[in-house]
Design a protein around this motif. Structure first.
Motif, PDB file in Angstrom:
ATOM      1  N   ASN A 101      51.139  72.999  63.221  1.00  0.00           N
ATOM      2  CA  ASN A 101      50.643  72.341  62.013  1.00  0.00           C
ATOM      3  C   ASN A 101      49.387  71.531  62.297  1.00  0.00           C
ATOM      4  O   ASN A 101      48.437  71.514  61.505  1.00  0.00           O
ATOM      5  CB  ASN A 101      51.734  71.430  61.431  1.00  0.00           C
ATOM      6  N   ILE A 102      49.364  70.860  63.438  1.00  0.00           N
ATOM      7  CA  ILE A 102      48.183  70.081  63.823  1.00  0.00           C
ATOM      8  C   ILE A 102      46.985  70.998  64.042  1.00  0.00           C
ATOM      9  O   ILE A 102      45.874  70.720  63.592  1.00  0.00           O
ATOM     10  CB  ILE A 102      48.480  69.264  65.094  1.00  0.00           C
ATOM     11  N   LEU A 103      47.219  72.108  64.741  1.00  0.00           N
ATOM     12  CA  LEU A 103      46.129  73.044  65.013  1.00  0.00           C
ATOM     13  C   LEU A 103      45.536  73.602  63.723  1.00  0.00           C
ATOM     14  O   LEU A 103      44.308  73.747  63.603  1.00  0.00           O
ATOM     15  CB  LEU A 103      46.631  74.186  65.892  1.00  0.00           C
ATOM     16  N   ARG A 104      46.371  73.924  62.786  1.00  0.00           N
ATOM     17  CA  ARG A 104      45.877  74.457  61.515  1.00  0.00           C
ATOM     18  C   ARG A 104      44.962  73.449  60.815  1.00  0.00           C
ATOM     19  O   ARG A 104      43.872  73.794  60.348  1.00  0.00           O
ATOM     20  CB  ARG A 104      47.053  74.819  60.603  1.00  0.00           C
ATOM     21  N   ARG A 105      45.394  72.199  60.756  1.00  0.00           N
ATOM     22  CA  ARG A 105      44.573  71.171  60.112  1.00  0.00           C
ATOM     23  C   ARG A 105      43.251  70.987  60.838  1.00  0.00           C
ATOM     24  O   ARG A 105      42.194  70.859  60.208  1.00  0.00           O
ATOM     25  CB  ARG A 105      45.330  69.837  60.071  1.00  0.00           C
ATOM     26  N   LEU A 106      43.311  70.990  62.154  1.00  0.00           N
ATOM     27  CA  LEU A 106      42.091  70.780  62.929  1.00  0.00           C
ATOM     28  C   LEU A 106      41.107  71.929  62.761  1.00  0.00           C
ATOM     29  O   LEU A 106      39.893  71.718  62.637  1.00  0.00           O
ATOM     30  CB  LEU A 106      42.438  70.601  64.410  1.00  0.00           C
ATOM     31  N   VAL A 107      41.610  73.154  62.774  1.00  0.00           N
ATOM     32  CA  VAL A 107      40.736  74.326  62.651  1.00  0.00           C
ATOM     33  C   VAL A 107      39.947  74.271  61.345  1.00  0.00           C
ATOM     34  O   VAL A 107      38.717  74.450  61.325  1.00  0.00           O
ATOM     35  CB  VAL A 107      41.551  75.629  62.733  1.00  0.00           C
ATOM     36  N   PHE A 108      40.614  73.998  60.244  1.00  0.00           N
ATOM     37  CA  PHE A 108      39.934  73.972  58.953  1.00  0.00           C
ATOM     38  C   PHE A 108      39.033  72.752  58.812  1.00  0.00           C
ATOM     39  O   PHE A 108      37.938  72.838  58.238  1.00  0.00           O
ATOM     40  CB  PHE A 108      40.966  74.018  57.816  1.00  0.00           C
ATOM     41  N   ALA A 109      39.457  71.604  59.331  1.00  0.00           N
ATOM     42  CA  ALA A 109      38.641  70.390  59.226  1.00  0.00           C
ATOM     43  C   ALA A 109      37.373  70.508  60.056  1.00  0.00           C
ATOM     44  O   ALA A 109      36.283  70.112  59.610  1.00  0.00           O
ATOM     45  CB  ALA A 109      39.458  69.175  59.674  1.00  0.00           C
ATOM     46  N   VAL A 110      37.474  71.063  61.254  1.00  0.00           N
ATOM     47  CA  VAL A 110      36.305  71.240  62.116  1.00  0.00           C
ATOM     48  C   VAL A 110      35.311  72.208  61.492  1.00  0.00           C
ATOM     49  O   VAL A 110      34.102  71.948  61.443  1.00  0.00           O
ATOM     50  CB  VAL A 110      36.753  71.731  63.512  1.00  0.00           C
ATOM     51  N   GLU A 111      35.804  73.330  60.996  1.00  0.00           N
ATOM     52  CA  GLU A 111      34.907  74.321  60.398  1.00  0.00           C
ATOM     53  C   GLU A 111      34.210  73.760  59.156  1.00  0.00           C
ATOM     54  O   GLU A 111      33.014  74.003  58.931  1.00  0.00           O
ATOM     55  CB  GLU A 111      35.702  75.576  60.030  1.00  0.00           C
ATOM     56  N   LYS A 112      34.925  72.999  58.357  1.00  0.00           N
ATOM     57  CA  LYS A 112      34.341  72.407  57.155  1.00  0.00           C
ATOM     58  C   LYS A 112      33.212  71.451  57.505  1.00  0.00           C
ATOM     59  O   LYS A 112      32.148  71.458  56.869  1.00  0.00           O
ATOM     60  CB  LYS A 112      35.417  71.677  56.356  1.00  0.00           C
ATOM     61  N   SER A 113      33.407  70.624  58.515  1.00  0.00           N
ATOM     62  CA  SER A 113      32.395  69.659  58.910  1.00  0.00           C
ATOM     63  C   SER A 113      31.149  70.333  59.471  1.00  0.00           C
ATOM     64  O   SER A 113      30.021  69.977  59.124  1.00  0.00           O
ATOM     65  CB  SER A 113      32.973  68.698  59.955  1.00  0.00           C
ATOM     66  N   ILE A 114      31.351  71.323  60.326  1.00  0.00           N
ATOM     67  CA  ILE A 114      30.207  72.014  60.931  1.00  0.00           C
ATOM     68  C   ILE A 114      29.431  72.803  59.885  1.00  0.00           C
ATOM     69  O   ILE A 114      28.196  72.807  59.875  1.00  0.00           O
ATOM     70  CB  ILE A 114      30.694  72.934  62.066  1.00  0.00           C
ATOM     71  N   THR A 115      30.139  73.478  59.002  1.00  0.00           N
ATOM     72  CA  THR A 115      29.487  74.289  57.966  1.00  0.00           C
ATOM     73  C   THR A 115      28.663  73.423  57.027  1.00  0.00           C
ATOM     74  O   THR A 115      27.582  73.837  56.571  1.00  0.00           O
ATOM     75  CB  THR A 115      30.546  75.067  57.170  1.00  0.00           C
ATOM     76  N   LYS A 116      29.139  72.240  56.729  1.00  0.00           N
ATOM     77  CA  LYS A 116      28.449  71.348  55.802  1.00  0.00           C
ATOM     78  C   LYS A 116      27.060  70.981  56.286  1.00  0.00           C
ATOM     79  O   LYS A 116      26.146  70.764  55.494  1.00  0.00           O
ATOM     80  CB  LYS A 116      29.293  70.089  55.596  1.00  0.00           C
ATOM     81  N   ALA A 117      26.875  70.899  57.595  1.00  0.00           N
ATOM     82  CA  ALA A 117      25.594  70.480  58.155  1.00  0.00           C
ATOM     83  C   ALA A 117      24.596  71.616  58.316  1.00  0.00           C
ATOM     84  O   ALA A 117      23.440  71.385  58.651  1.00  0.00           O
ATOM     85  CB  ALA A 117      25.835  69.804  59.508  1.00  0.00           C
ATOM     86  N   ARG A 118      25.010  72.848  58.070  1.00  0.00           N
ATOM     87  CA  ARG A 118      24.140  73.998  58.290  1.00  0.00           C
ATOM     88  C   ARG A 118      23.201  74.247  57.125  1.00  0.00           C
ATOM     89  O   ARG A 118      23.502  73.909  55.984  1.00  0.00           O
ATOM     90  CB  ARG A 118      24.968  75.260  58.511  1.00  0.00           C
ATOM     91  N   LEU A 119      22.089  74.890  57.422  1.00  0.00           N
ATOM     92  CA  LEU A 119      21.165  75.356  56.393  1.00  0.00           C
ATOM     93  C   LEU A 119      21.419  76.821  56.045  1.00  0.00           C
ATOM     94  O   LEU A 119      20.624  77.419  55.350  1.00  0.00           O
ATOM     95  CB  LEU A 119      19.718  75.188  56.873  1.00  0.00           C
ATOM     96  N   ASP A 140      44.024  62.197  66.522  1.00  0.00           N
ATOM     97  CA  ASP A 140      43.114  61.605  65.540  1.00  0.00           C
ATOM     98  C   ASP A 140      42.211  62.711  64.994  1.00  0.00           C
ATOM     99  O   ASP A 140      41.235  63.105  65.641  1.00  0.00           O
ATOM    100  CB  ASP A 140      42.289  60.499  66.192  1.00  0.00           C
ATOM    101  N   GLU A 141      42.536  63.211  63.815  1.00  0.00           N
ATOM    102  CA  GLU A 141      41.788  64.325  63.245  1.00  0.00           C
ATOM    103  C   GLU A 141      40.317  63.972  63.031  1.00  0.00           C
ATOM    104  O   GLU A 141      39.424  64.773  63.323  1.00  0.00           O
ATOM    105  CB  GLU A 141      42.424  64.739  61.914  1.00  0.00           C
ATOM    106  N   GLU A 142      40.057  62.782  62.528  1.00  0.00           N
ATOM    107  CA  GLU A 142      38.671  62.372  62.277  1.00  0.00           C
ATOM    108  C   GLU A 142      37.871  62.320  63.566  1.00  0.00           C
ATOM    109  O   GLU A 142      36.700  62.714  63.594  1.00  0.00           O
ATOM    110  CB  GLU A 142      38.669  61.004  61.598  1.00  0.00           C
ATOM    111  N   TRP A 143      38.486  61.876  64.645  1.00  0.00           N
ATOM    112  CA  TRP A 143      37.814  61.784  65.939  1.00  0.00           C
ATOM    113  C   TRP A 143      37.501  63.184  66.474  1.00  0.00           C
ATOM    114  O   TRP A 143      36.411  63.434  67.007  1.00  0.00           O
ATOM    115  CB  TRP A 143      38.705  61.017  66.912  1.00  0.00           C
ATOM    116  N   VAL A 144      38.434  64.111  66.344  1.00  0.00           N
ATOM    117  CA  VAL A 144      38.217  65.489  66.790  1.00  0.00           C
ATOM    118  C   VAL A 144      37.091  66.144  65.986  1.00  0.00           C
ATOM    119  O   VAL A 144      36.233  66.842  66.550  1.00  0.00           O
ATOM    120  CB  VAL A 144      39.517  66.309  66.650  1.00  0.00           C
ATOM    121  N   VAL A 145      37.077  65.918  64.687  1.00  0.00           N
ATOM    122  CA  VAL A 145      36.047  66.512  63.830  1.00  0.00           C
ATOM    123  C   VAL A 145      34.672  65.959  64.180  1.00  0.00           C
ATOM    124  O   VAL A 145      33.683  66.705  64.251  1.00  0.00           O
ATOM    125  CB  VAL A 145      36.383  66.260  62.352  1.00  0.00           C
TER     126      VAL A 145
END
Length: 455
Positions: free
Chosen positions: A97-115, A59-64
């Protein structure tokens, strides 16, 4: 040549244990540590918490979401470096393929919350670790998250004992005292549209970040050159099998002349209230011992200042959304609510701590539960350091015709107040909406603050 990841040896046993006991076709989790130009360090692996509805699908959304929550629990210098996936050998192609999607999705979510944002010369590689559930063999690769089309690059994965036991720790207390007006029409807009529509917030945010970055620093009462090695002259000969952790008490000095590339643009707006944020936050950062520079250590601490203010504001806003009735009372003129307090917990087997945020109505067992759920760690109540910050509060007060009454005054030694001032003609429903709007705005309110730093 690929990157090299030096990994705390306890991570190896942890990964083997969760693969042996999961009973699932795929097991996912996060890798936590620190990047440096020469090498990277992994201190902790954390499996993704199981969902109530069990499934072998990732579950990509759950991991993110898990990564986003975990990133809030990390002090300065530590970050989510990537993800791991344990799967059967016949699923190796799908796993990549799963790892690639997760790596980019996780980084995008974390970066979005930063100042803040990573500089171009910083490390943008994130690790994707594929583990065979049968042989326990690991395949380590990295992706450049700055380039969405980047291909996987091989990397080395090496275990080491006592990896972070002697990492220097930098600490400081930051006093925040700021005000920001709430636009008069913000209560009639969706929150995200309101924030995006207010260019003054984003412009002010950039200025505030530049201000923090331009602050000079004093470490243990001394001025040190930014390009100097942090540990020069501080190393002590330690007995065999013992590690010495060097502490640094840091003070930031606001520059007398603030340099900016942008011309200031004045903007007159009708205001429906004022957000007032007062308080003292305790900030902490860790840096590796591989010839760390002063500038890297100070940058980690400055980013922790930005992170902790943003995280508390976001947590308060989320609590408003989940329970708006608990924050408002019809006809109330002034109300005071608790802000989350930062609690630190030592990470067993390492020289670093993790943290969590505790509201006033929470108990130590709530912190223990979250740490177990999010980080899969068992901690005792007496391991929680809750004394570094005092209790804080939020106050809601009506706006009056007296200018001075628009400022919520707090004694800095006893409390920290986050105040929202509303016009007298706000009704109950408007107040509830306004509270949610202002709580979201406070994430950007730090833009206009003047920080006074002390140890």
């Amino acid at each position: 040549m690929g990157r090299t990841y030096f990994v705390e040896d306890s991570v190896e046993q942890y990964l083997q244990d969760i693969l042996d006991t999961s009973g699932k076709a795929c097991v996912t989790g996060l890798l936590i540590g620190q990047c440096s130009p020469q090498r990277d360090f992994v201190l902790l692996a954390v499996r993704t918490p199981p969902k109530e509805t069990q499934s072998d699908e990732v579950d990509e959304e759950w991991v993110v979401e898990h990564a986003t929550q975990v990133s809030r629990m990390l002090p300065g210098g530590l970050a989510v470096l990537g993800v791991f996936l344990g799967a059967a050998p016949e699923l190796s192609v799908q796993a990549q393929n799963i790892l690639r999607r997760l790596v980019f999705a996780v980084e995008k979510s974390i970066t979005k919350a930063r100042l803040w944002k990573l500089a171009n010369d910083e490390v943008h590689d994130r690790v994707a670790l594929n583990i065979s559930s049968e042989t326990k063999k690991v395949l380590c690769r990295t992706f450049d998250v700055k380039d969405p089309k980047s291909s996987a690059k091989p990397a080395d994965w090496k275990y080491q004992t006592g990896l972070s036991a002697s990492w220097p720790v930098l600490e400081c207390n930051v006093e925040v005292d700021l005000q920001i007006p709430v636009p008069a029409d913000s209560a009639n807009r969706e929150l995200d549209k309101c924030i995006e529509a207010r260019g003054s917030f984003s412009n002010g945010l950039k200025e505030w970040v530049r201000l923090i970055q331009q602050c000079s620093c004093i470490l243990n009462g001394k001025v040190m050159g930014l390009d100097k090695d942090l540990l020069d002259g501080t190393k002590k000969k330690a007995p065999p099998q013992q590690f010495v952790q060097q502490p640094f008490v840091v003070q930031f000095l606001r520059p007398s002349k603030f340099k900016t590339d942008d011309r200031s643009k004045a903007l007159v707006q009708k205001s429906s209230g004022t957000v007032v944020l007062k308080g003292v936050v305790h900030c902490k950062a860790y840096i590796h011992t591989n010839k760390p520079k002063v500038k890297d250590a100070v940058q980690a601490l400055k980013r922790d200042v930005l992170n902790t203010v943003a995280i508390r504001s976001q947590m308060l806003f989320e609590d408003f959304l989940l329970n708006p009735e608990g924050y408002t009372e019809k006809g109330a003129r002034t109300e005071e609510y608790p802000l989350p307090k930062r609690v630190f917990v030592p990470l067993a087997g390492t020289g670093v701590t993790i943290c969590d945020y505790m509201f006033k109505d929470e108990a130590p067992k709530d912190i223990q539960f979250r740490i177990k759920e999010l980080l899969d760690l068992d901690v005792k109540a007496d391991q929680l350091d809750m004394l570094l910050e005092m209790d804080s509060a939020i106050k809601l007060a009506p706006k009056t015709s007296h200018p001075q009454s628009n400022i919520v005054v707090a004694e800095p030694e006893t409390s920290r107040l986050l105040g929202i001032v509303f016009p007298d003609d706000y009704n109950s429903m408007q107040l509830k909406v306004g509270v949610a709007i202002a709580a979201g705005v406070v994430l950007f309110a730090v833009v206009f603050s003047l920080l006074f730093f002390s140890d």
